[in-house]
Design a protein around this motif. Structure first.
Motif, PDB file in Angstrom:
ATOM      1  N   ASP A 118       0.846  -1.196   0.000  1.00  0.00           N
ATOM      2  CA  ASP A 118       0.000   0.000   0.000  1.00  0.00           C
ATOM      3  C   ASP A 118       0.881   1.245   0.000  1.00  0.00           C
ATOM      4  N   ARG A 119       0.623   2.147  -0.940  1.00  0.00           N
ATOM      5  CA  ARG A 119       1.423   3.369  -1.031  1.00  0.00           C
ATOM      6  C   ARG A 119       1.433   4.137   0.276  1.00  0.00           C
ATOM      7  N   ASP A 120       0.333   4.117   0.986  1.00  0.00           N
ATOM      8  CA  ASP A 120       0.239   4.868   2.244  1.00  0.00           C
ATOM      9  C   ASP A 120       1.059   4.241   3.364  1.00  0.00           C
ATOM     10  N   SER A 121       1.580   3.030   3.134  1.00  0.00           N
ATOM     11  CA  SER A 121       2.439   2.390   4.130  1.00  0.00           C
ATOM     12  C   SER A 121       3.910   2.753   3.947  1.00  0.00           C
ATOM     13  N   LEU A 122       4.209   3.486   2.888  1.00  0.00           N
ATOM     14  CA  LEU A 122       5.589   3.885   2.647  1.00  0.00           C
ATOM     15  C   LEU A 122       6.111   4.721   3.804  1.00  0.00           C
ATOM     16  N   PRO A 123       7.311   4.431   4.302  1.00  0.00           N
ATOM     17  CA  PRO A 123       7.863   5.257   5.385  1.00  0.00           C
ATOM     18  C   PRO A 123       8.134   6.684   4.937  1.00  0.00           C
ATOM     19  N   ARG A 124       8.448   6.851   3.644  1.00  0.00           N
ATOM     20  CA  ARG A 124       8.658   8.186   3.066  1.00  0.00           C
ATOM     21  C   ARG A 124       7.860   8.273   1.778  1.00  0.00           C
ATOM     22  N   GLY A 125       7.317   9.426   1.498  1.00  0.00           N
ATOM     23  CA  GLY A 125       6.526   9.598   0.291  1.00  0.00           C
ATOM     24  C   GLY A 125       7.390   9.594  -0.963  1.00  0.00           C
ATOM     25  N   VAL A 126       6.766   9.304  -2.091  1.00  0.00           N
ATOM     26  CA  VAL A 126       7.443   9.386  -3.382  1.00  0.00           C
ATOM     27  C   VAL A 126       6.553  10.180  -4.334  1.00  0.00           C
ATOM     28  N   SER A 127       7.132  10.645  -5.426  1.00  0.00           N
ATOM     29  CA  SER A 127       6.378  11.426  -6.394  1.00  0.00           C
ATOM     30  C   SER A 127       5.383  10.542  -7.139  1.00  0.00           C
ATOM     31  N   ASP A 128       4.356  11.186  -7.698  1.00  0.00           N
ATOM     32  CA  ASP A 128       3.381  10.442  -8.505  1.00  0.00           C
ATOM     33  C   ASP A 128       4.063   9.789  -9.699  1.00  0.00           C
ATOM     34  N   MET A 129       5.059  10.500 -10.283  1.00  0.00           N
ATOM     35  CA  MET A 129       5.747   9.949 -11.445  1.00  0.00           C
ATOM     36  C   MET A 129       6.468   8.650 -11.088  1.00  0.00           C
ATOM     37  N   ALA A 130       7.124   8.640  -9.932  1.00  0.00           N
ATOM     38  CA  ALA A 130       7.830   7.428  -9.500  1.00  0.00           C
ATOM     39  C   ALA A 130       6.842   6.305  -9.222  1.00  0.00           C
ATOM     40  N   TRP A 131       5.739   6.624  -8.550  1.00  0.00           N
ATOM     41  CA  TRP A 131       4.771   5.580  -8.210  1.00  0.00           C
ATOM     42  C   TRP A 131       4.162   4.960  -9.457  1.00  0.00           C
ATOM     43  N   ARG A 132       3.955   5.767 -10.492  1.00  0.00           N
ATOM     44  CA  ARG A 132       3.369   5.225 -11.725  1.00  0.00           C
ATOM     45  C   ARG A 132       4.263   4.173 -12.369  1.00  0.00           C
ATOM     46  N   GLN A 133       5.565   4.225 -12.082  1.00  0.00           N
ATOM     47  CA  GLN A 133       6.486   3.235 -12.655  1.00  0.00           C
ATOM     48  C   GLN A 133       6.276   1.837 -12.043  1.00  0.00           C
ATOM     49  N   VAL A 134       5.627   1.779 -10.882  1.00  0.00           N
ATOM     50  CA  VAL A 134       5.486   0.485 -10.188  1.00  0.00           C
ATOM     51  C   VAL A 134       4.035   0.164  -9.838  1.00  0.00           C
ATOM     52  N   SER A 135       3.084   0.826 -10.485  1.00  0.00           N
ATOM     53  CA  SER A 135       1.676   0.559 -10.198  1.00  0.00           C
ATOM     54  C   SER A 135       0.877   0.561 -11.494  1.00  0.00           C
ATOM     55  N   VAL A 136      -0.336   0.037 -11.425  1.00  0.00           N
ATOM     56  CA  VAL A 136      -1.234   0.032 -12.580  1.00  0.00           C
ATOM     57  C   VAL A 136      -2.638   0.394 -12.117  1.00  0.00           C
ATOM     58  N   THR A 137      -3.432   0.956 -13.023  1.00  0.00           N
ATOM     59  CA  THR A 137      -4.847   1.187 -12.732  1.00  0.00           C
ATOM     60  C   THR A 137      -5.614  -0.094 -13.047  1.00  0.00           C
ATOM     61  N   SER A 138      -6.888  -0.122 -12.690  1.00  0.00           N
ATOM     62  CA  SER A 138      -7.687  -1.324 -12.954  1.00  0.00           C
ATOM     63  C   SER A 138      -7.805  -1.581 -14.456  1.00  0.00           C
ATOM     64  N   ARG A 139      -7.814  -0.508 -15.247  1.00  0.00           N
ATOM     65  CA  ARG A 139      -7.903  -0.665 -16.699  1.00  0.00           C
ATOM     66  C   ARG A 139      -6.603  -1.214 -17.283  1.00  0.00           C
ATOM     67  N   GLU A 140      -5.490  -0.862 -16.653  1.00  0.00           N
ATOM     68  CA  GLU A 140      -4.185  -1.276 -17.155  1.00  0.00           C
ATOM     69  C   GLU A 140      -3.829  -2.710 -16.764  1.00  0.00           C
TER      70      GLU A 140
END
Length: 650
Positions: A169-191
């Motif tokens: 879960d992204r919210d469990s990250l000890p430190r936040g990351v940018s949206d651009m970085a998160w998109r590299q390791v996540s997908v939407t339901s459509r994707e």
């Protein structure tokens, strides 16, 4: 004991919960719990205004648990903010389950469920290179190299975190990351290619979260996922018939956001580059050309094209049509192709489908949508209203309880009910009050003598008034401004005049600023809309809330101006239905920052005379907590000085 499924039984369970948690009985909480139970039992929608300190979470969770166990079906609890989701799942529900277990047939169960893109995708993580020189976040020359380097470093951190996290879960990250970085390791339901086709399907974090939510009594989610579930023909949330919407004042805005699409030449070009790598090189080249044509057309419009469009400009229609066709051909090529990674191909195809659907909506430009161009040459499309969607897909298929501290605008629920699309005659509204006594604990001071706000910056007389009030309060001021420029100008001026630390939104992360403000005895914090809602600073750090002007929406706001025009054309008052409602909601939320505990005291000072002089002012004021009111500045300043003397002996 009483049958748990009866009103008396629910009240008894609430009493056990409150006692176990070390609380005291609150009449508003009891009244709300009984009413929520009765609404869920009768299948009738309910809107509940519950002021700060009511304990509304327990008041709806207890009857929700009873209903879920009675029906053997989950009750959905939807919130607007991550903070409330965490409070419910990490604090309220675990403690409530402990308290109720001895009095029920079994222990109540619960889970949190978010959109798929909130969870790490292990298949994408497996494709992340071992170092940032291998092309992490490679998006071409359109991205600043330093930003790309930061993104690459964060993606490598996420790759390492993937081996440690239990829930992804992204919210469990000890430190936040940018949206651009998160998109590299996540997908939407459509994707997502689906668990059955994905090589990592058996260890998928999103699927695990969905499995945990299956069969529990209470599923906590957010308004965005609630909207996606309502708009989808598939099953996003577990089967349910009852929904509780907390922070309901934000429901319209969050769902509108989910249904809003944007097209930019940059985004289209980046997606075309990715499409070339997974089997649609020829079609993607045509797509790049179409994106370039559209960008040229938008730039040629200049500033005259910025804002809402009543029709598609002729010079834009041809390139937008070409773009629509190129998007369709490119995603079709990917649908039948086999080149490249399957997950990446599905990701790109989903992005192309979203863009294609947006282009179709823009070209249609029917009365259900609003289309506009931003000053950065982005094209946007949003629904004129989400009330029809909610009426049909949320209220038509579920019994819904909506609650917030601010729902009865102008003292009535009608404005919010119309915004949501609550079916006429099928809902009830109630205000259970607050354990505080606003009339004895707070003063609403309206500076009637000041000039009306203008467009040429803040009048010096307003700055004088602000400085005198803050001096009287000994700092301890939350300044709520309708614009970033106004907040920054006031902060700069107050730093010259006052001996207090004046912090301003933008100086640091909001969370850090609020923490510093709460920990100080005489500082000030100035900011815009982020601070109007959700800031919780009980105690002596906050004695004065200053509101610079009634926060009407900008007259050139594309969506709200379209809604206002539609109301006028239908014979209603667009100003009252849209602008005044928008302002009243924020004024109620902003004024609500003052009293956060039973011992709090202070003043809300509105430096906009229109609250006292205009007819709509009384309607907006009736939306705010019922403070004792005055238009005498000396009275407000003396009250603040007495408060300082009582608290600090000064």
């Amino acid at each position: 004991m009483d049958d748990p499924a009866s009103p008396d039984g629910v009240e008894a369970l609430l009493g056990h919960a409150v006692a176990a948690l070390g609380g005291k009985e609150r009449s508003g909480q009891v009244k709300m719990a009984r009413s929520v139970h009765e609404a869920l039992d009768a299948g009738r929608h309910l809107a509940v205004q519950a002021g700060t300190g009511t304990g509304k979470s327990l008041a709806y969770l207890v009857p929700a648990i009873v209903r879920a166990m009675e029906d053997d079906e989950a009750v959905i609890v939807s919130t607007a903010t991550i903070a409330l989701q965490r409070q419910l799942v990490e604090r309220d529900l675990p403690r409530l389950a402990d308290a109720l277990e001895p009095h029920l047939s079994r222990r109540p169960t619960f889970a949190i469920l978010k959109g798929r893109n909130n969870y790490l995708c292990q298949n994408k993580v497996a494709e992340v290179p071992l170092d940032q020189d291998d092309g992490i976040g490679d998006t071409g020359a359109l991205i600043d190299p330093s930003a790309l380097s930061r993104t690459a470093a964060q993606v490598l951190e996420l790759r390492e975190w993937a081996g440690e996290t239990e829930d992804g879960d992204r919210d469990s990250l000890p430190r936040g990351v940018s949206d651009m970085a998160w998109r590299q390791v996540s997908v939407t339901s459509r994707e997502c290619v689906g668990a059955a086709k994905c090589p990592m399907g058996e260890s998928c974090f999103a699927e695990a979260a969905k499995a945990r939510a299956a069969g529990v009594d209470v599923v906590v989610t957010n308004h965005a996922l609630l909207a996606i579930d309502a708009m989808s023909d598939g099953l996003i949330l577990p089967e349910h018939s009852h929904v509780i919407v907390d922070e309901a004042h934000e429901l319209d805005g969050r769902i509108t956001s989910v249904a809003t699409e944007e097209l930019t030449a940059t985004g289209i070009t980046l997606t075309a580059k990715r499409a070339k790598k997974v089997g649609a090189a020829e079609q993607a080249a045509d797509l790049e050309d179409a994106a370039g044509m559209l960008q040229e057309a938008l730039v040629s419009l200049g500033d005259d094209g910025v804002g809402r469009w009543d029709e598609i400009p002729p010079d834009v229609g041809v390139p937008l049509t070409a773009l629509r066709d190129a998007l369709w051909k490119t995603q079709t090529a990917l649908a039948t192709g086999q080149e490249g990674d399957a997950t990446e191909r599905q990701t790109v195809r989903a992005a192309l489908e979203n863009m294609h659907d947006a282009a179709v909506r823009m070209l249609a430009l029917d009365e259900a949508d609003v289309v506009w161009m931003t000053d950065r040459r982005a094209l946007c499309v949003a629904p004129l209203t989400v009330s029809d969607l909610l009426r049909e897909r949320l209220f038509g298929e579920n019994t819904v309880v909506l609650t917030s501290a601010t729902l009865a605008l102008g003292g009535r629920f009608d404005a919010m009910a119309a915004t949501w699309g609550l079916p006429k005659g099928q809902w009830d509204g109630m205000d259970v009050g607050t354990p505080f006594d606003p009339a004895k604990s707070g003063i609403l001071y309206v500076a009637r003598h000041l000039p009306k706000p203008g467009r040429d910056g803040t009048d010096p007389k307003v700055m004088d008034e602000m400085a005198e009030l803050i001096k009287a309060a000994g700092g301890r001021t939350l300044g709520l401004f309708s614009s970033r420029r106004g907040a920054e100008a006031a902060a700069e001026e107050m730093r010259k005049r006052l001996p207090f630390d004046v912090m301003c939104q933008g100086d640091d992360a909001i969370g850090n600023l609020v923490e510093k403000f709460a920990a100080s005895e005489n500082s000030c914090l100035f900011g815009t809309l982020t601070l109007w809602q959700g800031v919780d600073v009980p105690g002596p750090a906050l004695s004065l809330v200053v509101i610079d002007r009634i926060p009407f929406p900008r007259p050139d706001d594309p969506l709200l101006s379209a809604r206002s025009d539609a109301a006028n054309e239908a014979g209603r008052s667009g100003f009252m239905e849209v602008s005044a409602t928008h302002a009243a909601l924020l004024m109620a939320q902003g004024a609500g920052r003052l009293l956060r505990s039973v011992d709090d005291r202070g003043v809300v000072a509105v430096l906009d005379p229109r609250l006292a002089t205009q007819r709509y002012g009384s309607w907006i004021a009736a939306s705010m907590p019922p403070f004792w009111r005055t238009t005498d500045g000396a009275t407000a300043r003396k009250a603040l000085e007495r408060l300082v003397a009582q608290r600090f002996g000064g």
